[in-house]
Design an enzyme around this catalytic site. Structure first.
Site, short mmCIF file in Angstrom:
data_model
loop_
_atom_site.label_atom_id
_atom_site.label_comp_id
_atom_site.label_asym_id
_atom_site.label_seq_id
_atom_site.Cartn_x
_atom_site.Cartn_y
_atom_site.Cartn_z
N GLU A 35 0.87 -1.16 0.00
CA GLU A 35 0.00 0.00 0.00
C GLU A 35 0.92 1.22 0.00
O GLU A 35 1.81 1.32 0.85
CB GLU A 35 -0.84 -0.04 1.28
CG GLU A 35 -2.02 0.89 1.22
CD GLU A 35 -2.79 0.94 2.54
OE1 GLU A 35 -2.69 0.00 3.35
OE2 GLU A 35 -3.49 1.95 2.74
N ARG A 262 4.55 -13.06 9.81
CA ARG A 262 5.30 -11.85 9.48
C ARG A 262 6.61 -11.81 10.26
O ARG A 262 6.77 -12.49 11.27
CB ARG A 262 4.47 -10.59 9.68
CG ARG A 262 4.00 -10.34 11.09
CD ARG A 262 2.88 -9.30 11.13
NE ARG A 262 3.37 -7.95 10.87
CZ ARG A 262 2.87 -7.18 9.89
NH1 ARG A 262 1.94 -7.62 9.09
NH2 ARG A 262 3.32 -5.96 9.72
N LYS A 272 4.43 0.39 9.78
CA LYS A 272 4.50 1.70 9.14
C LYS A 272 3.91 2.78 10.05
O LYS A 272 4.39 3.91 10.08
CB LYS A 272 3.74 1.68 7.81
CG LYS A 272 4.59 1.11 6.69
CD LYS A 272 3.88 1.20 5.36
CE LYS A 272 2.98 0.02 5.16
NZ LYS A 272 2.40 -0.08 3.82
#
Ligand code: ATP
Ligand code: MG
Length: 564
Positions: A35, A262, A272
């Site tokens: 994104e 992850r 982020k």
């Protein structure tokens, strides 16, 4: 990409092998779907590596697709930065660069199809009401009063949503699935919302935007993705992924979502949302601050793409989340640079040494080895004269028992040069040492005594007359706690654990003259110190180096001592 190493066996690779064997798929198509709302970090590198190298190994292809469905947080500058980072890591998407926003028209049509199938409806509940009606893990949801609108009314309202007739938050389009599903994601999820913000690519064309859950699976299908690899937090979304695909896609093979754990790394944060705080609140100098776990930060720090790919291979791909020790990443860069970085002598905290029996006018060139790990990298000549610099920490006036380096009356070796012996210590009026006086033994040229006498230490040094002045930025881990987010439950913000010594600037460093014309990004080993990289803030007059990693891991020693 010249990466010839096979992906080590993992459960995803096994699924792919099985799918190819059973002819469920005829080729492998993966995608990396960032994104564009921030910079990529080392966690993303794991995903990039996995998607691109699996596709490559099976002769398939990997797409780079920007998942740009939320105009509020997204920006073109992130798009460019992400492309640069993926390329730098060594991966190539060729002509397969895509944007979810390119599919907005198709996604709209898919939504219309759902409405016509009586599988979607326009809902006028407010976001808070939707949440309340949804129920909890133990209670079923309550159907929205708008759930049974007719197809005609839904189509009319949805087109008018698109035309901008309604306010933000006043209406959404929802899939009609199952309000009593044990999986909350299946309780009539929102698939379109009104956002009256221009999009960085489609500008003012749209004022309704699809949600991630709706756009992602259908984008995968549009592109013919076979294996849609994502991180574990999407596991609960998989039934929804499959529901949309089954309702709307007839072609085979249908994309398959597979989740993997992850990456979490000690002494840093990989989110982020958290990284952006460090940037915006000025804790670091920017997204590419060399302490940041972003690819831009790691690149500026001096990490090589090879070392990051190697790291991804070593950590493996599994299903359960764990913390990887950052020492592993540091190991990978050491291993890489040990083979290729040229050795240089650099004195970071200089102390002047005058060699009193060396002729003032004399200068000589001494041969030094460029890389003892790889003799094919040859030798160079370093100048030697009466005045040199050594590290301040390599001299002690009153040495404790285990200190073997220079001290009054003691002899040590200067690397590639001579034995020197300390004969005097010169101090200023405050008692601070300003220089030390030594004698050298001309018989020991090259670093060995013909009479076989030994010394206990070898020091690096730089000729004072020839030295280049430089700044060196000594970086350390950004946080003092292995998991800086550990105490968030107790209300302690992760930023409380920022390491106050994560940057120490040394601005009086002395380098050997062969470092005169270094170029941005060049990496060296400064003997006995660590690996260093030329920073972009350098000028022609004054190079600036970043510490990439010290030669040894001082933290592991510390961890052992404190038994952590
Ligand atoms: P963050 O949690 O840092 O905000 P994100 O998941 O929102 O990251 P995206 O741009 O949506 O960021 O991520 C693109 C891809 O990278 C996704 O497929 C995501 O699963 C993967 N990814 C993100 N973070 C990690 C991580 N720490 N380890 C492995 N893969 C990750
Ligand atoms: Mg995400």
């Amino acid at each position: 990409m010249k990466n010839t190493i096979e992906v080590p066996t993992n459960f995803i690779k096994n699924i792919i092998i099985e799918d190819l064997k059973e002819k469920r798929v005829s080729s492998v198509v993966t995608r990396f779907p960032p994104e564009p709302n921030g910079y990529l970090h080392i966690g993303h590198a794991k995903s990039i590596w996995l998607n691109f190298s699996l596709a490559q190994e099976f002769g398939g292809r990997c797409h780079l697709r920007f998942d740009d469905t939320n105009p509020v947080k997204e920006d073109e500058t992130y798009v460019e930065a992400i492309k640069e980072d993926v390329k730098w890591l060594g991966y190539c998407w060729g002509e397969h660069l895509y944007f979810a926003s390119d599919y907005f028209e198709k996604l709209f049509e898919f939504a219309v199809t759902l409405i016509k199938k009586k599988k979607a409806y326009v809902c006028d509940l407010s976001p808070e009401e939707i949440k309340k009606y949804r129920g909890t893990l133990t209670e079923p949801g309550i159907p929205s009063p708008y759930r049974d609108r007719s197809v005609e009314e839904n189509l009319d309202l949805f087109y008018r949503m698109r035309n901008g007739e309604f306010e933000e938050g006043s209406k959404v389009l929802r899939a009609k699935i199952d309000m009593s599903s044990p999986n909350l994601n299946m309780r009539d999820p929102v698939i379109y919302r009104i956002i009256k913000k221009p999009h960085h690519r489609t500008k003012d064309k749209w004022c309704i935007y699809p949600t991630y859950d709706f756009a992602h699976c259908l984008s995968d299908a549009i592109e013919g993705i076979t294996h849609s690899l994502c991180s574990q937090e999407f596991e609960d979304h998989r039934p929804l992924y499959e529901w949309f695909i089954n309702e709307l896609i007839d072609t085979e093979p249908k994309p398959k979502q597979i989740e993997f754990a992850r990456l979490n790394l000690t002494y840093t944060v990989l989110s982020k949302r958290k990284l952006i705080q460090l940037v915006q609140e000025g804790y670091v100098s920017g997204w590419d601050d060399p302490r940041m776990p972003t690819l831009a930060g790691l690149r500026r720090r001096g990490y090589t793409p090879e070392s990051i790919r190697r790291f991804c291979e070593l950590i493996g791909v599994g299903k359960s989340e764990s913390m990887v020790d950052i020492a592993m990443l540091e190991y990978c860069i050491r291993e890489d640079l040990n083979k290729r970085a040229l050795r240089k002598m650099a004195v970071l905290n200089p102390l002047k040494v005058v060699i009193v029996n060396y002729d003032e006018d004399k200068e000589e060139m001494l041969e030094a080895i460029n890389n003892p790990e790889d003799m094919s990298q040859g030798t160079r000549l370093v100048p030697f004269c009466r005045e040199i610099y050594i590290e301040r920490e390599d001299f002690m006036e009153e040495p404790p028992k285990k200190f073997f380096r220079l001290a009054p009356g003691r002899e040590v070796r200067l690397r590639y040069a001579y034995f020197i012996k300390c004969v005097d210590v010169i101090k200023d009026e405050n008692g601070n040492i300003v220089e030390i006086h030594c004698t050298y033994d001309p018989e020991t040229k090259g670093g060995n005594a013909p009479d076989g006498r030994k010394v206990k230490a070898t020091l690096h040094w730089v000729s004072a007359r020839h030295a280049i002045d430089a700044e060196v930025r000594m970086y350390d881990r950004l946080f003092v706690k292995p998991d800086p987010t550990e105490d968030e439950k107790k209300g302690i913000d992760f930023k409380e654990y920022i390491n106050p010594d994560s940057l120490v600037v040394l601005n009086n460093c002395k380098l050997e003259p062969s470092l005169k014309d270094v170029k941005l990004g060049e990496r060296f080993q400064f003997e006995r110190k660590g690996y260093f990289c030329v920073d972009k803030d350098s000028t022609n007059e004054r190079p600036i180096f970043n510490l990439i990693v010290p030669l040894r891991d001082k933290w592991s020693k510390h961890a052992k001592k404190t038994n952590k």
